[in-house]
Design a protein around this motif. Structure first.
Motif, mmCIF file in Angstrom:
data_model
loop_
_atom_site.group_PDB
_atom_site.id
_atom_site.type_symbol
_atom_site.label_atom_id
_atom_site.label_comp_id
_atom_site.label_asym_id
_atom_site.label_seq_id
_atom_site.Cartn_x
_atom_site.Cartn_y
_atom_site.Cartn_z
ATOM 1 N N ALA A 119 -25.010 77.006 75.202
ATOM 2 C CA ALA A 119 -24.622 78.386 74.898
ATOM 3 C C ALA A 119 -24.682 78.635 73.389
ATOM 4 O O ALA A 119 -25.173 79.678 72.936
ATOM 5 N N VAL A 120 -24.193 77.668 72.610
ATOM 6 C CA VAL A 120 -24.226 77.862 71.153
ATOM 7 C C VAL A 120 -25.669 77.856 70.662
ATOM 8 O O VAL A 120 -26.065 78.673 69.815
ATOM 9 N N LEU A 121 -26.464 76.967 71.229
ATOM 10 C CA LEU A 121 -27.879 76.939 70.859
ATOM 11 C C LEU A 121 -28.551 78.265 71.227
ATOM 12 O O LEU A 121 -29.364 78.804 70.480
ATOM 13 N N GLN A 122 -28.175 78.800 72.386
ATOM 14 C CA GLN A 122 -28.747 80.075 72.827
ATOM 15 C C GLN A 122 -28.310 81.209 71.889
ATOM 16 O O GLN A 122 -29.069 82.133 71.636
ATOM 17 N N MET A 123 -27.068 81.113 71.370
ATOM 18 C CA MET A 123 -26.631 82.128 70.406
ATOM 19 C C MET A 123 -27.583 82.124 69.222
ATOM 20 O O MET A 123 -28.041 83.154 68.764
ATOM 21 N N PHE A 124 -27.880 80.923 68.719
ATOM 22 C CA PHE A 124 -28.783 80.823 67.574
ATOM 23 C C PHE A 124 -30.161 81.342 67.952
ATOM 24 O O PHE A 124 -30.742 82.196 67.279
ATOM 25 N N SER A 125 -30.639 80.836 69.073
ATOM 26 C CA SER A 125 -31.994 81.169 69.493
ATOM 27 C C SER A 125 -32.136 82.671 69.720
ATOM 28 O O SER A 125 -33.056 83.313 69.220
ATOM 29 N N HIS A 126 -31.191 83.247 70.456
ATOM 30 C CA HIS A 126 -31.295 84.672 70.731
ATOM 31 C C HIS A 126 -31.133 85.495 69.461
ATOM 32 O O HIS A 126 -31.778 86.523 69.307
ATOM 33 N N GLY A 127 -30.305 85.015 68.546
ATOM 34 C CA GLY A 127 -30.150 85.743 67.286
ATOM 35 C C GLY A 127 -31.476 85.875 66.562
ATOM 36 O O GLY A 127 -31.816 86.937 66.035
ATOM 37 N N VAL A 128 -32.234 84.793 66.551
ATOM 38 C CA VAL A 128 -33.523 84.809 65.866
ATOM 39 C C VAL A 128 -34.532 85.655 66.641
ATOM 40 O O VAL A 128 -35.221 86.513 66.077
ATOM 41 N N ILE A 129 -34.591 85.413 67.952
ATOM 42 C CA ILE A 129 -35.633 86.068 68.746
ATOM 43 C C ILE A 129 -35.381 87.568 68.859
ATOM 44 O O ILE A 129 -36.298 88.386 68.707
ATOM 45 N N ALA A 130 -34.119 87.944 69.122
ATOM 46 C CA ALA A 130 -33.832 89.376 69.248
ATOM 47 C C ALA A 130 -34.128 90.085 67.936
ATOM 48 O O ALA A 130 -34.665 91.199 67.924
ATOM 49 N N GLY A 131 -33.812 89.420 66.823
ATOM 50 C CA GLY A 131 -34.141 90.015 65.528
ATOM 51 C C GLY A 131 -35.632 90.276 65.419
ATOM 52 O O GLY A 131 -36.077 91.350 65.020
ATOM 53 N N LEU A 132 -36.396 89.300 65.830
ATOM 54 C CA LEU A 132 -37.846 89.408 65.751
ATOM 55 C C LEU A 132 -38.353 90.546 66.637
ATOM 56 O O LEU A 132 -39.189 91.368 66.220
ATOM 57 N N LEU A 133 -37.859 90.589 67.874
ATOM 58 C CA LEU A 133 -38.322 91.626 68.797
ATOM 59 C C LEU A 133 -37.988 93.015 68.261
ATOM 60 O O LEU A 133 -38.831 93.921 68.266
ATOM 61 N N PHE A 134 -36.748 93.182 67.784
ATOM 62 C CA PHE A 134 -36.374 94.502 67.272
ATOM 63 C C PHE A 134 -37.183 94.848 66.026
ATOM 64 O O PHE A 134 -37.509 96.002 65.788
ATOM 65 N N ALA A 135 -37.519 93.835 65.242
ATOM 66 C CA ALA A 135 -38.301 94.105 64.038
ATOM 67 C C ALA A 135 -39.679 94.633 64.414
ATOM 68 O O ALA A 135 -40.163 95.603 63.831
ATOM 69 N N VAL A 136 -40.287 94.000 65.405
ATOM 70 C CA VAL A 136 -41.618 94.453 65.805
ATOM 71 C C VAL A 136 -41.535 95.871 66.367
ATOM 72 O O VAL A 136 -42.299 96.762 65.984
ATOM 73 N N VAL A 137 -40.575 96.084 67.272
ATOM 74 C CA VAL A 137 -40.496 97.387 67.934
ATOM 75 C C VAL A 137 -40.125 98.482 66.949
ATOM 76 O O VAL A 137 -40.792 99.515 66.861
ATOM 77 N N GLY A 138 -39.058 98.245 66.211
ATOM 78 C CA GLY A 138 -38.496 99.332 65.416
ATOM 79 C C GLY A 138 -39.246 99.551 64.118
ATOM 80 O O GLY A 138 -39.402 100.684 63.665
ATOM 81 N N ARG A 139 -39.702 98.473 63.500
ATOM 82 C CA ARG A 139 -40.294 98.609 62.178
ATOM 83 C C ARG A 139 -41.815 98.632 62.254
ATOM 84 O O ARG A 139 -42.459 99.584 61.848
ATOM 85 N N MET A 140 -42.372 97.563 62.826
ATOM 86 C CA MET A 140 -43.832 97.449 62.771
ATOM 87 C C MET A 140 -44.499 98.513 63.625
ATOM 88 O O MET A 140 -45.461 99.150 63.200
ATOM 89 N N VAL A 141 -43.996 98.734 64.845
ATOM 90 C CA VAL A 141 -44.694 99.646 65.752
ATOM 91 C C VAL A 141 -44.199 101.081 65.596
ATOM 92 O O VAL A 141 -44.978 101.993 65.319
ATOM 93 N N TYR A 142 -42.900 101.286 65.719
ATOM 94 C CA TYR A 142 -42.407 102.671 65.767
ATOM 95 C C TYR A 142 -42.681 103.417 64.470
ATOM 96 O O TYR A 142 -43.052 104.585 64.481
#
Lengths: 488, 502
Positions: B327-350
């Motif tokens: 669970a703690v590893l997933q917190m780290f992992s999701h923190g990185v991945i969700a950041g990346l996904l939102f960056a692509v969607v919100g910044r790069m594409v939108y």
């Protein structure tokens, strides 16, 4: 009663200074004010008033906790001294704001009456006898009625003054009637003797009537539901500086006075609501008043569109939490109650100061009049941000620790084993409701763009200094609450 | 290690400086913010480099704060908090890089942003419930202004909803903590003292307090059915803020659940364990299925966050060493991945296409127009699906194996969520980046008259940072597990697992 006047004179130096200051302000205005503009007269009077308050503060600090004075008519314990310091600081801020924001005519009279009100509040903070308590209360109240109605150019101000006076006079009548019944029951107006007498008496119907009458006056003074009806109208109509004084210093002194009356004088009739089986007395009644205030204040505030009425309903909600602090005073000491009331007063004075500063140059009635404050005056927006978030109880501002201390003290009475515990839980959860209406204010001030006809606001130097001081105090006291708690 | 508290002070100092600098020049505010965030990350990595994980918290600062109520300013760290502090540093730095194009009230933006970061660092370092709560609330208010001022779709509604949910949750936490404090014999808010006092509480009291504290924190962690703030809030937020919200702020909730609720009131955990696990599983599946049918690109990512946080909560609820490590590893992992996904969607594409509707994006050959964005999103999507080689894989695997040990049924149901995640991720990759240019469906937007602005260097740098982190942890998960697992051997966590697991 040993009547030694010298200690009495020394102990009452602050009051004497304030009254002297008021007289000098009037005299100078009478002699030198004829040819000057309204603004200059206001500034002169406010400077004199501020000076009087600083001297009074000096005497208060130098006297320290003198203990009982004049045969126990006054009690200058640490609680009383802390309250007197708090009242003086809040009154100082209100006077500076008055000179920086208000446009009232007869400026010297305005400041003089503020000083008189303050001296009444000082007396309330130290009163240890029913007669003195009533005198202090009436000196303060009568001055505050005038202050509420002082703005002769606005009908709302007259309405506020009249409403405040009529309801206030009624509550004073209740209080006096209650006191007289109590005197009849116990044969004394000294709190210590009353307490001793009550301890040996059962709960008679006459005592119940007396207590209820006193609680009515108490509810009025602290703007607690169901005796709150004056508050929205007075807050709305009174000049900003008067409203600031009514909402802050007057509330602080009122709470100190009644905490003393109830716990030092009437504790044998306290009863209890800390368990599931209620013991009859005034504690359950105060608990019900607190509940009503929390609900009426928080829910009523949701429907407000006027800034000052919003602050009034928030004041009612805060009164509910303050009453919880009062109930916990016997066990936890007056520290949490005082901290809450004092820091709440600071935030309220500040909020009214911001409103006053905006009004000087335009309108500030509806919440939407705050729109775009961050562009019209970044300073006012920043200060409002601090004041409102402190009212909402967001750390690290002082409002947070105020709530925290009071709730912790109330829960320590008996955990969730009684009604007070559950009431505290309700109060904690209602703070989420409160955040909503505070954020609607901040949304206008910090997020939305200004109206098309809005102009930048110039804030006078002294008002800016007072607002920044209040904001800084809220931050510093919030981070170091011990600085205040150690006073008590 | 001892420099870790400086992350808090540096962030708050940076907030003040950025605010002041923003009055003069936008560029100065940006650079101050970036330098502050990098300093924070540097301090975290420096502490991490010399860190030897052991059971129990290592005290960093411990001094009297408010003796009248028994509050001490006590900061401490163990492997779990260190993991999350490194995550915060990463997410903050990347978030600032992706906010480089903010033009309006730049100083205010970065001041609020850094204040939020400072609060987050503070939460991860607190070892006293009062200090924890103070930092937790400091992190709430900036969110409102970040979203309401700089957000997009329905921003005032989204901001208010998010903040009220968070604040209502934190009121529950406060109520629970005060209740525990009031009935505890010691006058202290130290988490260790509360845990010691809790052993004397009746089971009913522990169950009640646990419910207040856990569900209060779980609101922020996105536990079903309290998750509804998350998609609307994430979608309304500006890119940098949604990266923080999904990347770090939701972890505050999960961390609070673990550190305060579960570790302090283990008897409560024993009672609520099945409820939490089933709510987490429902969250995984429900949010995943909703993500499958969204028309808005950002909503897909918003719901995927809720689904992935469901795994975190399930891992916590399973309450054994492997599941909680996961669970703690997933917190780290999701923190990185969700950041990346939102960056692509919100910044790069939108910011380039000005649409987030999948139907519109479908008509643009984005993989040719924005190849870097497409590459980043495919990598992030694979990580999000839990493909081996990315951090999502070891995390979800550890959670599922750990959960199996507690209850095979839970693990089976949750495993279905992995399939759903693969389905919605592949669907959104396909629709948004590899759509057809088939002219029979074409809109006006299909023939984008203006060429898209190039991907800027802050975007490339931010994306590189996050992709690097997820690949690194994907290949060497032991690096973090070596911090996390020993921390779970501390007496408090052991007591929790033995009181909690059947």
């Amino acid at each position: 009663m040993s009547s030694d006047f010298l200690p009495l004179a020394r102990a009452l130096m602050p009051e004497a200074t304030l009254i002297l200051g008021a007289l000098i302000a009037l005299a100078i205005d009478l002699i030198a004010g004829r040819n000057s503009t309204n603004e200059q007269r206001l500034r002169t009077a406010a400077t004199l008033g501020s000076f009087a308050i600083v001297v009074a503060l000096y005497h208060t600090l130098r006297n320290g906790a003198l203990g009982p004075v004049y045969g126990g008519v006054f009690l200058f314990d640490r609680f009383a001294v802390a309250t007197r310091i708090g009242v003086l600081v809040l009154a100082q801020l209100a006077i500076v704001l008055a000179s920086g924001t208000s446009k009232v005519r007869n400026a010297a009279e305005y400041i003089a009456i503020m000083l008189l009100a303050t001296s009444g509040l000082l007396v309330m903070a130290a009163a240890q006898q029913l007669l003195i308590a009533f005198l202090g209360l009436e000196l303060a109240s009568l001055s505050l009625y005038i202050l509420a109605g002082f703005d002769k150019s606005r009908r709302e101000s007259a309405e506020a003054g009249l409403k405040y006076f009529l309801l206030g006079a009624m509550s004073a009548a209740f209080l006096l009637f209650g006191f007289s019944l109590l005197y009849g029951l116990t044969g004394s107006i000294e709190l210590s003797i009353i307490a001793r007498q009550l301890a040996s008496q059962p709960m008679t119907p006459l005592l119940v009537v007396a207590l209820v009458m006193i609680l009515v006056a108490f509810g009025f003074k602290t703007a607690a539901a169901p005796f709150h009806l004056w508050a929205p109208d007075v807050y709305q109509g009174a000049p900003a500086a008067s409203a600031a004084l009514i909402a802050s210093a007057s509330k602080l002194a009122g709470l100190t006075l009644f905490a003393r009356l109830l716990w030092a004088g009437f504790w044998p009739a306290a009863g209890s609501a800390a368990r599931m089986d209620i013991l009859p007395g005034w504690v359950p009644v105060v608990a019900v008043i607190a509940l009503a205030s929390l609900l009426v204040g928080n829910i009523g505030a949701l429907a407000q569109t006027n800034v000052r009425r919003l602050l009034a309903y928030s004041a009612i909600a805060h009164a509910g939490a303050l009453l919880l602090g009062l109930l916990a005073t016997r066990r936890a000491g007056p520290g949490p109650l005082f901290y809450y009331a004092a820091t709440y007063g600071l935030a309220t004075v500040g909020a009214f100061g911001v409103i006053g500063a905006i009004e000087r140059q335009g309108r500030c009635e509806q919440i939407s009049d705050l729109a775009g404050l961050h562009r019209r005056s970044p300073l006012l927006a920043l200060c409002l941000f601090v004041f409102v978030l402190s009212l909402a109880g967001i750390p690290p501002l002082a409002g947070f620790f105020g709530k925290f201390g009071v709730f912790a003290a109330a829960l320590e009475l008996n955990g969730l084993g009684g009604y007070i515990g559950w009431l505290t839980m309700l109060a904690i959860l209602l703070s989420a409701v409160a955040l909503y209406y505070y954020l609607t204010m901040l949304k206008q001030a910090l997020v939305l763009p200004p109206a098309s006809d809005a102009t930048p606001i110039k804030v006078s130097g002294e008002a800016a200094a007072a607002l920044l001081l209040a904001a800084a105090l809220l931050i510093v006291l919030g981070i170091f609450p011990s600085a205040v708690l150690r006073l008590i | 290690m001892n420099a870790l508290p400086c992350t808090i002070y540096v962030s708050f100092l940076g907030a003040v400086l950025a605010w002041a600098a923003g009055r003069l020049s936008a560029m100065a505010a940006r650079w101050i913010a970036l330098v502050t965030a990098i300093t924070g990350l540097g301090l975290a990595l420096h502490a991490a480099s010399g860190f030897v994980s052991g059971p129990g918290l290592q005290t960093l600062v411990d001094s009297a704060w408010i003796p009248e109520v028994g509050v001490r300013y006590h900061l401490a760290a163990d492997g779990i908090s260190l993991t999350l502090i490194v995550l915060t540093g990463l997410a903050a730095t990347a978030g600032i890089l992706f906010s480089w194009n903010i033009e309006q009230r730049v100083g205010d933006f970065f001041a609020l942003y850094l204040a939020l970061i400072g609060g987050v660092y503070g939460v991860f370092l607190s070892a006293d419930a009062f200090v924890f709560f103070v930092f937790y609330e400091i992190a709430i208010v900036p969110k409102y202004f970040l979203i309401a001022n700089w957000g997009s779709t329905n921003r005032e509604y989204g901001a208010m909803k998010l903040v009220l949910y968070s604040f209502a949750g934190s009121s529950l936490v406060l109520a629970g903590l005060l209740w525990a404090y009031a009935i505890s014999p010691v006058h202290s808010f130290a988490l260790s003292d509360l845990a010691a006092a809790a052993t004397h509480f009746t089971v009913g009291q522990q169950i009640g307090i646990f419910a207040f504290v856990f569900f209060g924190f779980a609101v922020l962690a996105g536990l079903f059915p309290f998750h509804t703030w998350a998609p609307t809030g994430h979608v309304a937020a500006p890119t940098g803020a949604s990266m923080l919200l999904a990347g770090v702020v939701m972890k505050l909730g999960a961390y609070g659940c673990l550190r305060v609720a579960m570790a302090t009131f283990p008897a409560g955990l024993a009672f609520w364990q099945p409820t939490i696990a089933w709510l987490a599983i429902i969250g995984i599946l429900y949010a995943g299925l909703i993500a499958l049918v969204q028309d808005d690109f950002k909503f897909v990512i918003g719901y995927s966050s809720v689904s992935h946080m469901g795994f975190v909560l399930l891992g916590l609820a399973a309450a054994n060493v492997q599941a909680i490590s996961g669970a703690v590893l997933q917190m780290f992992s999701h923190g990185v991945i969700a950041g990346l996904l939102f960056a692509v969607v919100g910044r790069m594409v939108y910011e380039r296409t000005h649409t987030r509707q999948l139907a519109d994006l479908r008509t643009m050959p984005l993989h040719r127009l924005l190849p870097f964005a497409a590459l980043t999103f495919v990598l992030a999507g694979m990580a999000s699906m839990g493909m081996p080689g990315f951090s999502g894989f070891p995390a979800e695997l550890a959670i599922l194996i750990g959960t199996w040990k507690t209850s095979p049924l839970w693990a089976t149901c949750a495993a279905a969520g992995v399939l759903v995640a693969a389905a919605f991720t592949l669907r959104v990759i396909h629709l948004s980046f590899f759509g057809t240019t088939d002219h029979s469906h074409s809109h006006v937007v299909a023939h984008t008259p203006h060429p898209m602005p190039r991907i800027t260097w802050p975007e490339r740098l931010g994306a590189l940072l996050l992709v690097g982190a997820t690949v690194f942890i994907g290949l060497k998960p032991d690096h973090l597990l070596a911090w996390i697992t020993p921390a779970l051997q501390s007496p408090i966590f052991q007591a929790m697992m033995h009181g909690g697991a059947q």
